[in-house]
Every structure is written in structure tokens, then in C-alpha cells.
Write a protein that holds these residues in place. Structure first.
Motif, short mmCIF file in Angstrom:
data_model
loop_
_atom_site.label_atom_id
_atom_site.label_comp_id
_atom_site.label_asym_id
_atom_site.label_seq_id
_atom_site.Cartn_x
_atom_site.Cartn_y
_atom_site.Cartn_z
N TYR A 107 0.94 -1.17 -0.01
CA TYR A 107 -0.05 -0.23 -0.01
C TYR A 107 1.16 1.14 0.01
CZ TYR A 107 -3.43 3.26 1.69
OH TYR A 107 -4.49 4.37 1.87
N ASP A 113 -4.65 2.57 -4.66
CA ASP A 113 -4.32 1.58 -3.68
C ASP A 113 -5.54 1.55 -2.52
OD1 ASP A 113 -2.36 0.13 -4.31
OD2 ASP A 113 -1.01 0.90 -2.97
N PHE A 117 -7.76 -1.56 -1.59
CA PHE A 117 -7.80 -2.41 -0.34
C PHE A 117 -9.26 -2.50 0.12
CE2 PHE A 117 -3.34 -2.00 -0.75
CZ PHE A 117 -2.68 -3.23 -0.32
#
Length: 271
Positions: A107, A113, A117
Motif C-alpha cells: 500500500y 491503492d 484495499f
């Protein structure tokens, strides 16, 4: 006899510092000002180290409004009553450190990102854990505390890496894991809430009888809020005694375990 006990003491109303720029307002939340410490076997959560007490001149235990702890702690009850898989229960103590290491590799803080996630592929990796954990962000170096049920047992996990300049922890027991029967845990929580309600009834009555002078206190609202807060916490407490089979939205434990295996493999250099 349970090795888990939530202890507290409330400050007398006349010794509580009112809120506001001019210290001219008091409320139910303010009347919960006091100290809090949690016995877990031979250790204590929220007990400051001797070094911290000497350096900062603080009292021995968590010195804040108990309402904050009650709100944060009871917020996890809905997830806590749902047992986690035995595989993940066994790694509760190391999971947060592993997840931090893994996320550090994957990350980069970008928006791309972030959404990656948050999507279905990665969210179950940590969601099961953090639904059962609350922070103590209102305290300097406050610990993360989590409770995880599996079968007839529950594990209490806590962790804080905050240290003084000399490298000593500010907490006497900065981290740990403690396991006890779930039934003993729930009865201890019930006992704590009953004692808290009793003390807050007395605290509220004293506040209603006091002449607060220029300090603003809506006494009618205070009396109503004391009853409403009790009802709210009772409702959350009931979740701990609800049969797991009656819960909805249970985690996909097979998927969570598969993602855990993937995480461990990648940390160790796997593909």
C-alpha cells in the motif's frame, strides 16, 4: 472466579472541571470523569508505568471520561458475539503486526491503492480483526484493545508501542493476550455495567441537587439522558448474549483464511 474485571472510580461532581472555554458547562458525559483500569489475569490494561507516573506526574490509571470507553467498547459487541474461525483465533496476537508488514509492502497511500484495499479482494483480510478492536485515541499512546470469541472462550488482546524518550513504555503492561471462558467474560461485563449504572444514578442525583452557580447544567435533560444512556448500553450488552446462529452478515471464514495464507506467503517472499 474470573481473571477479567473492569474497575473504575468516578470523581465527585464538585471536583469535575466543567467544559467550555470559560469552564461554564457540565453534562452527563462530563459527570463520567474518573479513572479506569482492567484486570486481565496477573496484568492490568490502562495502568501507567512507574516511569510515566514520575515523568508526567499522572495518576496511576486511565484518567478520562468513562463514557468514551463504554461507547467504544460496546461498539464491538455485535461483532464480538460472532465467533471467529479457530485458525484465525490462534493468530490474534500476531495478526496486527503481520498485517502492518504486509500492507507496508503493498500500500503506497494512493487513491488507487485505497480503493483496491477497500474492494472485495482485500477487505476480508483485515475486516474480521478490526471489527473486534477499538482504539484509545483520546489517550496519549493509548492501546488498541480487541476481544475475539471462538467456541466457549474469548481472547482479550491489547497493544501499545508508545514509549518515553528514554525508551521505556508509558504502560506497565503495554501488550498482551489473555484467554478466559466466554460466559465468565460476559458476566463480568454485565457486572461492570450494573455497577456503573448504580454509580451514575448516584452521580446524577448529586448533580441534580447541587447549586452549580454560573455553570450551565440542564437538569431535566440530565435526568432523561441518564435513563437513555442506560437503555442504550443495555441494548448493546444484549448482543453478547445473543446466539451466534441468530446473527446476520457473518464473515466468510474460508475466504479470510485463504487471504491470511496469501498474506503470510507474500511476507515470506512467496508469489
Amino acid at each position: 472466579m474470573s481473571g477479567f474485571k473492569i474497575n473504575f472510580s468516578l470523581k465527585p461532581p464538585e471536583k469535575i472541571v466543567p467544559f467550555g472555554k470559560n469552564r461554564d458547562h457540565i453534562s452527563w458525559f462530563g459527570l463520567t470523569d474518573g479513572e479506569l483500569w482492567i484486570e486481565v489475569g496477573e496484568r492490568t490494561i490502562y495502568e501507567y508505568s512507574d516511569a510515566a507516573v514520575r515523568e508526567w506526574g499522572w495518576v496511576r490509571y486511565n484518567d478520562y471520561y468513562l463514557s468514551r470507553f463504554l461507547e467504544d467498547f460496546s461498539e464491538i459487541f455485535g461483532a464480538l458475539c460472532e465467533p471467529v474461525s479457530k485458525r484465525l483465533y490462534d493468530v490474534v496476537g500476531s495478526f496486527a503486526a503481520d498485517a502492518d508488514e504486509w500492507l507496508g509492502q503493498h500500500y503506497d497511500g494512493s487513491d488507487e491503492d485505497f480503493f483496491r484495499f477497500e474492494d472485495e479482494e482485500y477487505f476480508p483480510l483485515t475486516e474480521w480483526f478490526y471489527r473486534r478492536v477499538f482504539d484509545s485515541g483520546h489517550l496519549t499512546g493509548g492501546p488498541f484493545i480487541g476481544c475475539f470469541r471462538c467456541g466457549d472462550n474469548v481472547k482479550i488482546y491489547w497493544e501499545s508501542d508508545y514509549k518515553l524518550e528514554n525508551g521505556e513504555s508509558i504502560w506497565k503492561y503495554p501488550s498482551g493476550i489473555y484467554e478466559l471462558p466466554y460466559a465468565e467474560f460476559t458476566e463480568s461485563v454485565r457486572g461492570f455495567l450494573e455497577e456503573f449504572y448504580k454509580e451514575m444514578d448516584a452521580q446524577t442525583e448529586l448533580a441534580l441537587q447541587m447549586d452549580w452557580g454560573e455553570v450551565e447544567l440542564d437538569k431535566d435533560y440530565l435526568a432523561r439522558e441518564n435513563v437513555e444512556r442506560k437503555s442504550c448500553f443495555d441494548s448493546r450488552l444484549g448482543l453478547l448474549f445473543q446466539p451466534p446462529s441468530d446473527r446476520t452478515g457473518a464473515a466468510d471464514w474460508n475466504r479470510a483464511e485463504a487471504l491470511y495464507d496469501k498474506m503470510k506467503s507474500e511476507i515470506n517472499g512467496g508469489i
